[in-house]
Design a protein around this motif. Structure first.
Motif, short mmCIF file in Angstrom:
data_model
loop_
_atom_site.label_atom_id
_atom_site.label_comp_id
_atom_site.label_asym_id
_atom_site.label_seq_id
_atom_site.Cartn_x
_atom_site.Cartn_y
_atom_site.Cartn_z
N PRO A 1 0.83 -1.19 0.00
CA PRO A 1 0.00 0.00 0.00
C PRO A 1 0.87 1.25 0.00
O PRO A 1 2.01 1.22 0.47
N PRO A 2 0.33 2.34 -0.53
CA PRO A 2 1.13 3.57 -0.57
C PRO A 2 1.35 4.13 0.83
O PRO A 2 0.52 3.95 1.72
N TRP A 3 2.47 4.81 0.99
CA TRP A 3 2.82 5.44 2.26
C TRP A 3 1.80 6.53 2.59
O TRP A 3 1.27 7.20 1.70
N THR A 4 1.51 6.68 3.85
CA THR A 4 0.68 7.80 4.32
C THR A 4 1.36 8.42 5.54
O THR A 4 2.20 7.78 6.18
N THR A 5 0.97 9.62 5.86
CA THR A 5 1.51 10.28 7.04
C THR A 5 1.08 9.57 8.33
O THR A 5 1.66 9.82 9.38
N ASP A 6 0.11 8.69 8.23
CA ASP A 6 -0.28 7.89 9.40
C ASP A 6 0.88 7.01 9.86
O ASP A 6 0.91 6.58 11.01
N TRP A 7 1.83 6.73 8.98
CA TRP A 7 2.96 5.87 9.31
C TRP A 7 4.06 6.59 10.08
O TRP A 7 5.00 5.95 10.57
N VAL A 8 4.00 7.91 10.17
CA VAL A 8 5.00 8.65 10.94
C VAL A 8 4.77 8.31 12.42
O VAL A 8 3.66 8.43 12.93
N THR A 9 5.82 7.87 13.08
CA THR A 9 5.70 7.47 14.48
C THR A 9 5.49 8.68 15.39
O THR A 9 5.75 9.83 14.99
N THR A 10 5.04 8.42 16.59
CA THR A 10 4.89 9.48 17.57
C THR A 10 6.23 10.17 17.81
O THR A 10 6.31 11.40 17.87
N GLU A 11 7.27 9.38 17.93
CA GLU A 11 8.62 9.94 18.12
C GLU A 11 9.02 10.78 16.90
O GLU A 11 9.61 11.85 17.04
N GLY A 12 8.68 10.30 15.71
CA GLY A 12 8.98 11.04 14.49
C GLY A 12 8.27 12.38 14.44
O GLY A 12 8.84 13.40 14.04
N ARG A 13 7.01 12.40 14.88
CA ARG A 13 6.25 13.65 14.92
C ARG A 13 6.89 14.65 15.87
O ARG A 13 7.00 15.84 15.57
N GLU A 14 7.35 14.17 17.01
CA GLU A 14 8.01 15.06 17.97
C GLU A 14 9.35 15.56 17.44
O GLU A 14 9.72 16.72 17.66
N LYS A 15 10.08 14.70 16.75
CA LYS A 15 11.36 15.11 16.15
C LYS A 15 11.13 16.18 15.07
O LYS A 15 11.90 17.13 14.97
N LEU A 16 10.07 16.01 14.26
CA LEU A 16 9.75 17.03 13.26
C LEU A 16 9.46 18.37 13.93
O LEU A 16 9.98 19.42 13.52
N ARG A 17 8.64 18.34 14.98
CA ARG A 17 8.28 19.56 15.69
C ARG A 17 9.52 20.24 16.27
O ARG A 17 9.71 21.45 16.14
N ALA A 18 10.39 19.46 16.90
CA ALA A 18 11.61 20.01 17.49
C ALA A 18 12.54 20.60 16.42
O ALA A 18 13.27 21.56 16.69
N TYR A 19 12.48 20.06 15.23
CA TYR A 19 13.31 20.54 14.11
C TYR A 19 12.73 21.81 13.48
O TYR A 19 13.37 22.46 12.70
N GLY A 20 11.48 22.12 13.83
CA GLY A 20 10.85 23.32 13.29
C GLY A 20 9.85 23.07 12.18
O GLY A 20 9.40 24.00 11.52
N ILE A 21 9.48 21.81 11.98
CA ILE A 21 8.48 21.44 10.97
C ILE A 21 7.24 20.96 11.70
O ILE A 21 7.32 20.05 12.54
N ALA A 22 6.10 21.56 11.40
CA ALA A 22 4.86 21.11 12.02
C ALA A 22 4.50 19.74 11.46
O ALA A 22 4.41 19.57 10.24
N PRO A 23 4.32 18.74 12.32
CA PRO A 23 3.97 17.40 11.83
C PRO A 23 2.53 17.36 11.35
O PRO A 23 1.73 18.22 11.69
N PRO A 24 2.19 16.36 10.54
CA PRO A 24 0.80 16.22 10.09
C PRO A 24 -0.14 16.07 11.28
O PRO A 24 0.18 15.36 12.22
N VAL A 25 -1.27 16.78 11.24
CA VAL A 25 -2.15 16.79 12.40
C VAL A 25 -3.42 15.98 12.22
O VAL A 25 -4.13 15.75 13.18
#
Length: 162
Positions: A83-107
């Motif tokens: 199946p195609p990738w979706t943002t649902d596959w971004v882990t909780t840790e990944g979402r926090e790392k994106l936020r800390a890097y300055g990128i708003a994670p998918p909500v």
């Protein structure tokens, strides 16, 4: 049952950083689907790009290949599109790392109509204000949109729901 050797192979591949957002790994983003032992030190790593035209997919596959070779494995990399990738596959840790890097994670979940049609409240990754405005549907890469925070006045990327 996962063997220690298979876990070592997974760990080596999972540690590869995304070339476009080096704050997250391919495992954080859910791009690395699996690493399977195929006999001896041979492994099959399955990778799903964030979208079919992603310019970083070859670099990601090469980096996973190198990481596995450096860990003593003989890798084969398989690109898996279904199946195609979706943002649902971004882990909780990944979402926090994106936020800390300055990128708003998918909500939103990828199957949300609001997510698909852009009616999304995006919190600023710097100050957490939801008083934000979309400046452009496309940010630094096609999978991100450009926003600005009306509270702290900082621009930021938002990782779009796919």
């Amino acid at each position: 049952m996962v063997t220690s050797e298979q876990q070592s192979a997974w760990d080596a591949a999972a540690a590869v950083l995304d070339p476009e957002v080096p704050a997250v790994t391919v495992a954080d983003l859910g791009i690395l689907r699996s690493v399977e032992m195929t006999g001896g030190r041979s492994v099959l790593a399955k990778v799903t790009p964030t979208y079919s035209g992603c310019p970083a997919v070859s670099a990601i596959e090469i980096a996973i290949d190198v990481a596995l070779r450096e860990a003593g494995f003989d890798p084969t990399i398989e690109r898996v599109m279904s199946p195609p990738w979706t943002t649902d596959w971004v882990t909780t840790e990944g979402r926090e790392k994106l936020r800390a890097y300055g990128i708003a994670p998918p909500v939103q979940a990828s199957n949300s109509l609001r997510a698909l049609f852009g009616d999304t409240v995006v919190a600023c990754p710097r100050c957490a204000s939801t008083d934000t405005t979309r400046v452009s549907e496309f940010g630094s890469t096609a999978c991100k949109a450009l926003y600005k925070c009306d509270a702290c006045h900082e621009p930021f990327d938002y990782f779009k729901c796919i």
